[in-house]
Design an enzyme around this catalytic site. Sequence first.
Site, PDB file in Angstrom:
ATOM      1  N   CYS A  29      -6.517   0.939   2.851  1.00  0.00           N
ATOM      2  CA  CYS A  29      -7.509   2.023   2.813  1.00  0.00           C
ATOM      3  C   CYS A  29      -7.396   2.869   1.544  1.00  0.00           C
ATOM      4  O   CYS A  29      -8.344   3.558   1.161  1.00  0.00           O
ATOM      5  CB  CYS A  29      -7.339   2.940   4.018  1.00  0.00           C
ATOM      6  SG  CYS A  29      -7.768   2.136   5.557  1.00  0.00           S
ATOM      7  N   ASN A  47     -11.935  -3.269   0.516  1.00  0.00           N
ATOM      8  CA  ASN A  47     -10.784  -3.505   1.386  1.00  0.00           C
ATOM      9  C   ASN A  47     -11.239  -4.009   2.742  1.00  0.00           C
ATOM     10  O   ASN A  47     -11.500  -5.177   2.941  1.00  0.00           O
ATOM     11  CB  ASN A  47      -9.937  -2.229   1.506  1.00  0.00           C
ATOM     12  CG  ASN A  47      -8.895  -2.334   2.591  1.00  0.00           C
ATOM     13  OD1 ASN A  47      -8.241  -3.367   2.707  1.00  0.00           O
ATOM     14  ND2 ASN A  47      -8.746  -1.318   3.419  1.00  0.00           N
ATOM     15  N   GLU A  48     -11.395  -3.100   3.658  1.00  0.00           N
ATOM     16  CA  GLU A  48     -11.662  -3.500   5.048  1.00  0.00           C
ATOM     17  C   GLU A  48     -13.080  -3.037   5.372  1.00  0.00           C
ATOM     18  O   GLU A  48     -13.282  -2.190   6.207  1.00  0.00           O
ATOM     19  CB  GLU A  48     -10.630  -2.779   5.918  1.00  0.00           C
ATOM     20  CG  GLU A  48     -10.477  -3.284   7.294  1.00  0.00           C
ATOM     21  CD  GLU A  48      -9.352  -2.522   8.009  1.00  0.00           C
ATOM     22  OE1 GLU A  48      -9.470  -1.306   8.225  1.00  0.00           O
ATOM     23  OE2 GLU A  48      -8.353  -3.173   8.344  1.00  0.00           O
ATOM     24  N   GLU A  77       0.860  -1.181   0.000  1.00  0.00           N
ATOM     25  CA  GLU A  77       0.000   0.000   0.000  1.00  0.00           C
ATOM     26  C   GLU A  77       0.896   1.231   0.000  1.00  0.00           C
ATOM     27  O   GLU A  77       1.946   1.251   0.646  1.00  0.00           O
ATOM     28  CB  GLU A  77      -0.887   0.022   1.247  1.00  0.00           C
ATOM     29  CG  GLU A  77      -1.690   1.322   1.332  1.00  0.00           C
ATOM     30  CD  GLU A  77      -2.804   1.304   2.368  1.00  0.00           C
ATOM     31  OE1 GLU A  77      -2.700   0.542   3.343  1.00  0.00           O
ATOM     32  OE2 GLU A  77      -3.768   2.066   2.191  1.00  0.00           O
TER      33      GLU A  77
HETATM   34  O1  AHR Z   1      -2.066  -1.300   6.864  1.00  0.00           O
HETATM   35  C1  AHR Z   1      -2.546  -0.047   7.235  1.00  0.00           C
HETATM   36  C2  AHR Z   1      -4.065   0.042   7.170  1.00  0.00           C
HETATM   37  O2  AHR Z   1      -4.647  -0.816   8.101  1.00  0.00           O
HETATM   38  C3  AHR Z   1      -4.686  -0.383   5.879  1.00  0.00           C
HETATM   39  O3  AHR Z   1      -4.672   0.623   4.946  1.00  0.00           O
HETATM   40  C4  AHR Z   1      -6.085  -0.720   6.268  1.00  0.00           C
HETATM   41  O4  AHR Z   1      -6.661  -1.700   5.452  1.00  0.00           O
HETATM   42  C5  AHR Z   1      -5.973  -1.126   7.708  1.00  0.00           C
HETATM   43  O5  AHR Z   1      -6.849  -0.420   8.502  1.00  0.00           O
END
Ligand code: AHR
Length: 655
Positions: free
Chosen positions: A237, A371-372, A43
Amino acid sequence: MHFSLLAAAAFATALAAEPNEMVVRVDKPGAEIQPTMYGLFFEDINYAADGGLYAELVKNRSFEFPQHLMGWYSFGRVTVKDDGPFERNPHYVRLENPGHEAKRTGLENEGYFGVGVKAGEEYRFSVWARNVSAQAGRIRVELTDPDTMNESQVLAAQTVDITSGEWTKYTVTLKSEKTEAKGRLRIFLDSPAGVDLEHVSLFPVDTWQGHENGLRKDLAQKLADLKPGVLRFPGGCIVEGADLATRYQWKNSVGPVENRPLNENRWLHSFTHRFFPDYYQSYGLGYYEFFQFAEEIGAEPLPILSVGLACQYQNSSMDAHVPVDSLQPYIQDALDLIEFANGDVTTTWGKVRAEMGHPEPFGMKYIGIGNEQWGTEYVERLEPFVKALRKAHPEIQIVGSAGPSPVSMKEQFDYLWEEMTRLKVDLVDEHYYSPESWFLAEGLRYDSYDRKGPKVFAGEYACHGVGKKWNHFNASLLEAAFMTGLERNADIVLMATYAPLLAHVQGWQWRPDLIWFDNLRSVGSVSYYVQQLYGLYKGTHVLPLKMDGKPVAGQEGQNGLFASAVCDKNTGEYIVKVANTGDTAQKLDIRFDGMKKKAVLTQGRVITLASGDLDADNTLDHPDRIVPVEKPLTVGGQSLEVEIPAHTFSVYIVK
Ligand code: AHR
């Protein structure tokens, strides 16, 4: 010492040294370990892409930051214009004569925390330029060391004659005479006539695999050295963006770099106590480069796409997200991505890939949607993606999300697992940034998972020490211990990627991280070496390993030990990984049951990660403080008698 005290001490040592008998069934190989098992989570956080892995040294090269000269110092007559040759990056600068023969016009770029250059290495400067008038213009380009006490600040210089009134790309090579981490790129107007400049770029010539739009070699090599089986990109994110407008849009990240539009980096805003107002994404490291890099390091590409939800942490209103009935363009993005990666050269997106230099398909097999994410808002958006993808591409495996945490958001976690099972996604992405106690308690986490549902992608994890949320040995040791449980359950855990991957020592927003770097150097943390040992010695099949009939997972009576075993059918080796998380050295008696009667172990070695200081880690100045150390083992029969010191991770390899 008094005799009875001596005897008591000896007795205590003997008690601590009681051997732990482990039995490995070499005749009962279990699940195949997927080649994807240990991989990379990439990322652009902590300046991992621009200013990091992406080898570009110029910040704001296209003058598209909202403050168009951010990262640049201008002097003399410099104006920003907006009718440049690249439609999606229209801004450029005009340099004109300052009107006095002793005065100067020009620009200086500060790079990312400086422009790092190495003595004797070549740097490729390129610029799109044109003459402002009928008269030919010229620029002088310099690498400088602004803080030097030397007579001259100049480390290297070249002139570039601008020969046309049409936008043209000019390239020259500069060789620095000195190593400097905090240099600058300076450009003087060197003619009476004015010039226009756009897309000002500086790359080391020596990039990973020599690509011109390439990656920083030391960082790429460190990633390759992990022997990763999967590369997840572009986040995190960043996939979602702080809002929908700033989500990662893969279509903007392909095609000629000059015309890839700038995007804000959501980590610019995330923390005011570590605030980086100059954090933008050039998309120079875009989807083509990700696929190419994955191919070059032998990892399966795993792109994660927006599901139409902006970051849920930062957007409480439903208005921030795409309505369910308006998702079609997002779904189309996913379908087009498969065409970009796998379609033949006659397809619209396959053609784009071919024109970028890769007519052969990339052979993408996985796609992550969201993603999350969490809540019904995720599930109702994911569903139409799954339907469309299954219909058009039944061959592609779909990864869904289990939300941010199985601890702080457990209810959501359980709900999402149920929903992911109902939607029949192939893998579920679990994230856990958890404290020591969690890693110690979760050794058996996957032993009881339902084998009939989706598989597990441990997509983001790291031990975050309580009061020690930074890299240190003990956190890495507990990750190693926990990972024995991933390995033992390789029938259901198909992928695991530590996160985050990369961090600039001056530009980080999040720690711990796997690899740290400055402008010239990089260092693997102890967690890096844990990942590497798992990656290098992942074997091909799980072997059952038990102590008193139970998996070794830090259970009661197991003396803080965690262990797993695999065989490697290609090398004929048995590999046993043991983490001793306790304060006492432990004797291990590892029996390899099921070997042929007359067979004996003929070769053995042990690779160990240990540190007397549990708070220590590797640093840029001390990169080898804690690294794997290999020693031969004495072998002979069908078992191994060894001692593992307190707080140690060891990999025993026998043949
Ligand atoms: O790894 C850092 C962040 O942690 C990522 O962007 C996200 O997916 C998680 O909250």
